[in-house]
Design a protein around this motif. Structure first.
Motif, PDB file in Angstrom:
ATOM      1  N   ALA A 126      94.521  86.988  37.891  1.00  0.00           N
ATOM      2  CA  ALA A 126      95.281  85.672  37.075  1.00  0.00           C
ATOM      3  C   ALA A 126      95.198  85.991  35.845  1.00  0.00           C
ATOM      4  N   VAL A 127      96.206  85.898  35.097  1.00  0.00           N
ATOM      5  CA  VAL A 127      96.416  86.015  33.667  1.00  0.00           C
ATOM      6  C   VAL A 127      96.937  84.864  33.137  1.00  0.00           C
ATOM      7  N   ALA A 128      96.718  84.671  31.778  1.00  0.00           N
ATOM      8  CA  ALA A 128      97.011  83.610  30.944  1.00  0.00           C
ATOM      9  C   ALA A 128      98.833  83.487  30.949  1.00  0.00           C
ATOM     10  N   GLY A 129      99.167  82.120  30.815  1.00  0.00           N
ATOM     11  CA  GLY A 129     100.696  82.157  30.735  1.00  0.00           C
ATOM     12  C   GLY A 129     101.360  82.932  29.570  1.00  0.00           C
ATOM     13  N   ALA A 130     102.477  83.455  29.794  1.00  0.00           N
ATOM     14  CA  ALA A 130     103.269  84.147  28.597  1.00  0.00           C
ATOM     15  C   ALA A 130     104.720  84.106  29.055  1.00  0.00           C
TER      16      ALA A 130
ATOM     17  N   ALA B 227      93.856  82.569  32.861  1.00  0.00           N
ATOM     18  CA  ALA B 227      92.999  83.834  33.513  1.00  0.00           C
ATOM     19  C   ALA B 227      91.785  83.354  34.034  1.00  0.00           C
ATOM     20  N   THR B 228      91.762  82.599  35.181  1.00  0.00           N
ATOM     21  CA  THR B 228      90.313  82.152  35.600  1.00  0.00           C
ATOM     22  C   THR B 228      89.866  83.232  36.199  1.00  0.00           C
TER      23      THR B 228
END
Lengths: 477, 63
Positions: free
Chosen positions: A335-339, A460-461
């Motif tokens: 999981a990654v941060a939103g973009a 990004a958990t």
């Protein structure tokens, strides 16, 4: 001298220098006579006597018209035989595919009881009201000799060294006789011996026309052989089976001095006299041209990212490189941060076209994506997944622009999925489906098929992994 | 390059940077070579099929 004159005696019928009476039919419909429409299958100049058939008309006066409907076609212009399409049974003899030909016995075996059989996995029906045509371009490397078996046609062969158990086919037997064989459950007495001598190395055009009541064999457009069911008057068709394989076989029945080779440039099977009812997708599927597998001329394999009993490797999410180079399949990524970055999760390049490759295009008829959460529950921010399909790009990078010699991936939305805050391990984001059956997308040779993922929301958990499957459906054409 | 680590996600996804000295779980600010914008990545160890692989996971932009 008496002649043909008009009633008033003023006009005479004319004869040309070839002693042919010149006749012009009336242009007045009410005065027209009856003319029967017929076709000429063979002119009789060489080979069998001329063969002419009258056209068929139904009770309702509809003319029966039979356009060939292609059931199978292969040009051996590549180097890798497609093992998912063809079954091989060989004893010592091998084959090679090169220079536009598949060559049986490329190793030049002269030993006894060796042979090579190539047949389709798919069988072809011989319908009661229809006719199948087996067309084959073939050559022999040396003159016909005793103790070779050569067969090409439609039937049920078993091994490289055994005569087929059923079928209708071109044959060269142990004695060197060239025949058209009607093999009814192992009985081959209904046959016709051809007057034909091949030139070594020359590719000949063979055409086998098979109806349940009659079969004709043409070589280089000359009718050379005919077998009739009526000649074996206790059987209901030329073969017992109504499902035969396209096959070719070469064998040495005894030791020989000089090796024979059988070469085939191309072959196909077509159905006539019955209106085709299958869609291009169905025909492609029956030709093993479904996109679940790579197309002919490529080393045999599946197109999707599936490894038996294993998890997928984790993809690297990138705008310019493919996470996976397969045509869909399993996926997972951390999981990654939103973009707003578009990720080329899948970037599959359709094999390029060249003289030794099939070079087919991919017709995409649909996509299904199923996604779930693994590793850790979704925290802080929901994960939003936006899926798009891209076709036509000349490079794997999603930043590729349309230009004089480049093409951008043109995108169409597939659907959106959400893993809400707190979504547990194993939680499903549901399935998104894009049905393109009625407006399929074309990916031409050398171009990329992208399955694009954008995640405008996400966190990004640590340990959270997003996993799923992406089925990209289609066929080669 | 010693201990190469693939960056996944964000504008630098697909880039490879040197990972020596970058501990698993720690965050690292990485500058885009073209835009000079700064992005934060966390080094994670991913485990599958009894094998592991480290990636730099996109965490966000710098404030």
């Amino acid at each position: 001298m008496a002649g043909i004159n008009s009633p008033d005696g003023n006009r005479n019928a004319e004869v040309n220098t070839d002693n042919e009476l010149l006749i012009a039919p009336t242009k007045t419909p009410s005065k027209a006579g009856l003319v029967v429409v017929a076709g000429e299958s063979h002119d009789g100049i060489s080979g069998k006597p001329a063969l002419r058939r009258t056209a068929k008309v139904s009770v309702d006066k509809y003319l029966s018209v039979g356009q060939p409907s292609q059931l199978w076609e292969d040009f051996f212009n590549y180097t890798v035989l497609n093992g998912r399409k063809y079954f091989v049974a060989n004893t010592t003899m091998t084959s090679t595919v090169a220079n536009g030909l598949i060559t049986f016995n490329n190793g030049n075996s002269i030993a006894a009881n060796v042979g090579y059989l190539l047949r389709t996995f798919k069988s072809f029906a011989l319908p009661a009201q229809g006719t199948i045509i087996v067309d084959f371009q073939f050559a022999l490397s040396i003159a016909i000799q005793a103790n070779n078996n050569v067969e090409i046609g439609w039937g049920i062969p078993s091994t490289g060294i055994a005569v087929p158990s059923d079928g209708v086919y071109f044959s060269i037997n142990n004695a060197g006789a060239v025949q058209l064989i009607s093999n009814y459950n192992g009985t081959t007495t209904n046959n016709d011996t051809l007057s034909w001598t091949p030139t070594p190395g020359r590719v000949n055009s063979g055409k086998l026309v098979v109806h349940r009541d009659r079969a004709d064999l043409y070589i280089d457009d000359v009718l050379l052989g005919t077998v009739l069911r009526a000649n074996a008057n206790t059987v209901g068709a030329l073969s017992l089976s109504q499902q035969g394989y396209l096959f070719a076989r070469l064998a040495n029945t005894s030791a020989i001095t000089t090796a024979q080779q059988l070469k085939i440039a191309s072959w196909n099977v077509a159905l006539i006299d019955i209106a085709p009812t299958k869609t291009p997708a169905q025909i492609a599927a029956e030709n093993f041209e479904n996109a679940v597998s790579v197309q002919d001329s490529i080393a045999v394999g599946q197109t999707g990212n599936y490894t038996n009993s294993a998890a997928p490797t984790s993809a690297t999410l990138s705008n310019t490189a493919a996470g996976y180079t397969t045509l869909g399949g399993n996926f997972q990524f951390a999981a990654v941060a939103g973009a707003e970055t578009d990720y080329a999760l899948f970037g599959y390049q359709v094999p390029a076209n060249n003289s030794t490759a099939e070079g087919k295009s991919l017709v995409i008829t649909g996509i299904e994506i199923d996604t779930f959460n693994l590793g850790a529950a979704v925290a802080t921010t929901a994960t939003l997944l936006q899926w798009l399909l891209g076709v036509g790009a000349t490079a794997v990078s999603l930043a590729t622009a349309d230009g004089a010699s480049t093409k951008a991936p043109h995108r169409i939305p597939v659907g959106n999925q959400v893993l809400p805050i707190g979504a547990a391990i194993g939680a499903s984001a549901g399935k998104v489906i894009l049905d393109l059956t009625h407006s399929p997308l074309l990916a031409e040779p050398g171009s990329f098929v992208h399955l694009i993922l954008k995640m405008p929301l996400g966190t990004a958990t640590a340990s959270q992994v997003i996993r799923g499957t992406a089925a990209i459906k289609g066929y080669w054409t | 390059m010693k201990d190469p680590v693939y960056l996944s996600g964000g504008d630098l996804g697909g880039h490879v940077i040197e990972g020596s000295g970058w501990k698993v779980g720690a965050e690292k600010v990485v500058t885009h070579p073209d835009t000079k914008k700064k992005f934060i990545y966390r080094r994670d160890t991913l485990d599958y099929n009894d094998e592991t692989e480290d990636k730099g996971v996109f965490v966000g932009k710098t404030k």
